[in-house]
Design an enzyme around this catalytic site. Structure first.
Site, mmCIF file in Angstrom:
data_model
loop_
_atom_site.group_PDB
_atom_site.id
_atom_site.type_symbol
_atom_site.label_atom_id
_atom_site.label_comp_id
_atom_site.label_asym_id
_atom_site.label_seq_id
_atom_site.Cartn_x
_atom_site.Cartn_y
_atom_site.Cartn_z
ATOM 1 N N THR A 1 0.788 -1.239 0.000
ATOM 2 C CA THR A 1 0.000 0.000 0.000
ATOM 3 C C THR A 1 0.820 1.289 0.000
ATOM 4 O OG1 THR A 1 -1.839 -1.106 1.043
ATOM 5 C CG2 THR A 1 -1.740 1.271 1.339
HETATM 6 P P1 AMP Z 1 -1.839 -3.108 2.880
HETATM 7 O O1 AMP Z 1 -2.032 -4.268 3.768
HETATM 8 O O2 AMP Z 1 -0.474 -2.883 2.400
HETATM 9 O O3 AMP Z 1 -2.816 -3.135 1.739
HETATM 10 O O4 AMP Z 1 -2.269 -1.833 3.734
HETATM 11 C C1 AMP Z 1 -3.621 -1.446 3.794
HETATM 12 C C2 AMP Z 1 -3.880 -0.682 5.028
HETATM 13 O O5 AMP Z 1 -3.182 0.556 5.014
HETATM 14 C C3 AMP Z 1 -5.324 -0.264 5.192
HETATM 15 O O6 AMP Z 1 -6.066 -1.233 5.843
HETATM 16 C C4 AMP Z 1 -5.246 1.008 5.992
HETATM 17 O O7 AMP Z 1 -5.671 0.784 7.306
HETATM 18 C C5 AMP Z 1 -3.775 1.377 5.989
HETATM 19 N N1 AMP Z 1 -3.568 2.791 5.630
HETATM 20 C C6 AMP Z 1 -3.942 3.410 4.505
HETATM 21 N N2 AMP Z 1 -3.626 4.714 4.519
HETATM 22 C C7 AMP Z 1 -3.027 4.928 5.689
HETATM 23 C C8 AMP Z 1 -2.451 6.078 6.316
HETATM 24 N N3 AMP Z 1 -2.466 7.254 5.701
HETATM 25 N N4 AMP Z 1 -1.897 5.914 7.537
HETATM 26 C C9 AMP Z 1 -1.890 4.709 8.132
HETATM 27 N N5 AMP Z 1 -2.419 3.602 7.617
HETATM 28 C C10 AMP Z 1 -2.985 3.695 6.410
HETATM 29 ZN ZN ZN Z 2 -3.211 -1.551 -0.410
HETATM 30 ZN ZN ZN Z 3 -3.642 -4.977 1.719
#
Ligand code: AMP
Ligand code: ZN
Ligand code: ZN
Length: 407
Positions: A73
């Site tokens: 992400t």
């Molecule tokens: P991933 O597992 O890499 O897809 O990360 C996804 C997660 O990133 C989501 O569930 C969000 O809770 C988190 N996320 C997205 N934007 C932010 C942010 N600006 N600060 C902290 N966490 C975030």
């Molecule tokens: Zn993501």
């Molecule tokens: Zn994810």
């Protein structure tokens, strides 16, 4: 040149000089929307009618957009707004260390780090360049928007708050459009996490994931209705993207690093489908590097060129990539966070079709009916900068990849 022609030329050039800034100032606002983990083919399930209408009325990449490595992400959100590969903008993964901050761990939950420009200054996101050019910008969440990157923050921004409902996020954005012209933002973002969350918990083919698709589409419908109610639906450019796709995991598809090298001979920085490690001895490094059953590890400087990764100092010395669907972990980590509980994941090879992300754009400056071939997500940035009439910073994107979508 006769006096008449000269007068005509002068009048024309004066007109141009006056007209140019006016035209720039009148450019339509851009709303960049991220639906985290929205795999490209989810748009074809018949569950997202609003998105389908935007695609019909605008430009769409039916086969999706290729994310950047590592397919997580934070790195990909920063790529979308800088046009730089994670290796170049420095958000090299969701979790990082930097020798300039010994012992400090950057992670998505470490608020003080997430809000610190130290981690983000390697790139210049759209809103920073826009603010410097005198435009107002506002973010309804976006990784990086909570830090004063290169000393600049969006005029309006919020610390990430998962509990704020999708509808409330949309309503806040709509409120910005009611501000007096001079205060109205020209670049805005929106972010929704539910599709990624449900994808992780229940997998890509679950009813729960499908429900999240319908819910996020309802939020888009609320946005479109709000734009129509204000009479500005045809005066804003909407760019709807995702950071990556998702694929099914299985408790039967777990491999253990401690089967390759002794558990105490390396430190795991990130584990999953992309795994990064610090070996403690040359022997451990030797054992880890190479091809193993269901995954492969490289020294950071020797990764395949197509992954565009491995030069940034924040990248640990060894990077592993697994076959799609196979989770790499350690027995100790697995006892802590059992992989059996996971339904879906990302972080696989960016060239795998299951990692491809959504791209749809619609608005006055976007051609209707354009269908884009698969392109790398670094090319979203030059597209957004063109919509805003801003000169892009040096970047890894190819403006030609997204140009067919521009009027
Ligand atoms: P991933 O597992 O890499 O897809 O990360 C996804 C997660 O990133 C989501 O569930 C969000 O809770 C988190 N996320 C997205 N934007 C932010 C942010 N600006 N600060 C902290 N966490 C975030
Ligand atoms: Zn993501
Ligand atoms: Zn994810």
């Amino acid at each position: 040149m006769t006096p008449l022609v000269r007068r005509l030329c002068l009048a024309l050039s004066a007109l141009f000089l006056i007209a140019a800034p006016v035209r720039a100032a009148e450019r339509a606002p851009v709303i960049l929307i991220s639906i985290d983990g929205f795999r490209a083919d989810y748009a074809m399930r018949g569950l997202t009618p609003t998105l389908a209408a935007l695609a019909t009325e605008g430009a769409w990449a039916p086969q999706g957009m290729r994310p950047s490595f590592p397919v997580n992400t934070f790195p990909n959100h920063y790529t979308l707004v800088t046009g730089l590969r994670p290796d170049h903008h420095g958000i090299t993964d969701n979790t990082m260390f930097d020798t300039g901050r010994p012992g400090v761990k950057f992670s998505m939950g470490a608020r003080d780090q997430v809000e610190d420009r130290f981690w983000w200054d390697g790139g210049e996101p759209v809103w920073v360049t826009a603010e410097r050019a005198g435009m107002k910008t506002a973010t309804m969440f976006w990784p990086g928007s909570e830090a004063a990157v290169r000393g600049v923050r969006p005029t309006t921004w919020f610390p990430y708050q998962e509990s704020l409902s999708a509808f409330d996020r949309v309503d806040r954005l709509l409120g910005w459009l009611d501000l007096p012209q001079a205060e109205r933002p020209r670049f805005m973002t929106l972010y929704f996490e539910a599709v990624d969350t449900q994808g992780h918990r229940f997998g890509p083919d679950s009813p729960e994931l499908n429900k999240a698709l319908a819910d996020v589409d309802a939020a888009l419908a609320r946005l479109v209705a709000g734009l129509k109610a204000r009479g500005v639906y045809d005066q804003v450019n909407l760019v709807v993207v995702a950071d990556h796709g998702l694929a099914q995991t299985s408790p039967e598809r777990v491999v253990f690093l401690d089967d390759v090298a002794p558990a105490d001979s390396f430190t795991v920085i990130t584990a999953g489908w992309t795994t990064s490690l610090i070996p403690k001895t040359p022997e451990a490094a030797k054992a880890l590097v190479g091809r193993h059953k269901h995954f492969r590890c490289w020294r950071k400087g020797s990764m395949p060129r197509r992954l565009n990764y491995g030069t940034h100092p924040r990248i640990p010395p060894i990077i592993c990539l697994s076959e799609i669907g196979w989770v790499v972990t350690t027995r100790a980590r697995n006892a802590d966070r059992p992989m059996t509980r996971i339904g879906g994941s990302h972080g696989a090879d960016p060239f795998d079709p299951a990692m491809r992300a959504l791209f749809v754009a619609r608005g006055p400056d976007i051609r209707a009916g354009v269908r884009l071939k698969v392109f790398d997500n670094v090319s979203v940035y030059p597209f957004v900068m063109a919509l805003l009439g801003l000169t892009p910073q040096p970047n890894d994107g190819d403006p030609k990849a997204t140009a067919p979508a521009l009027k």
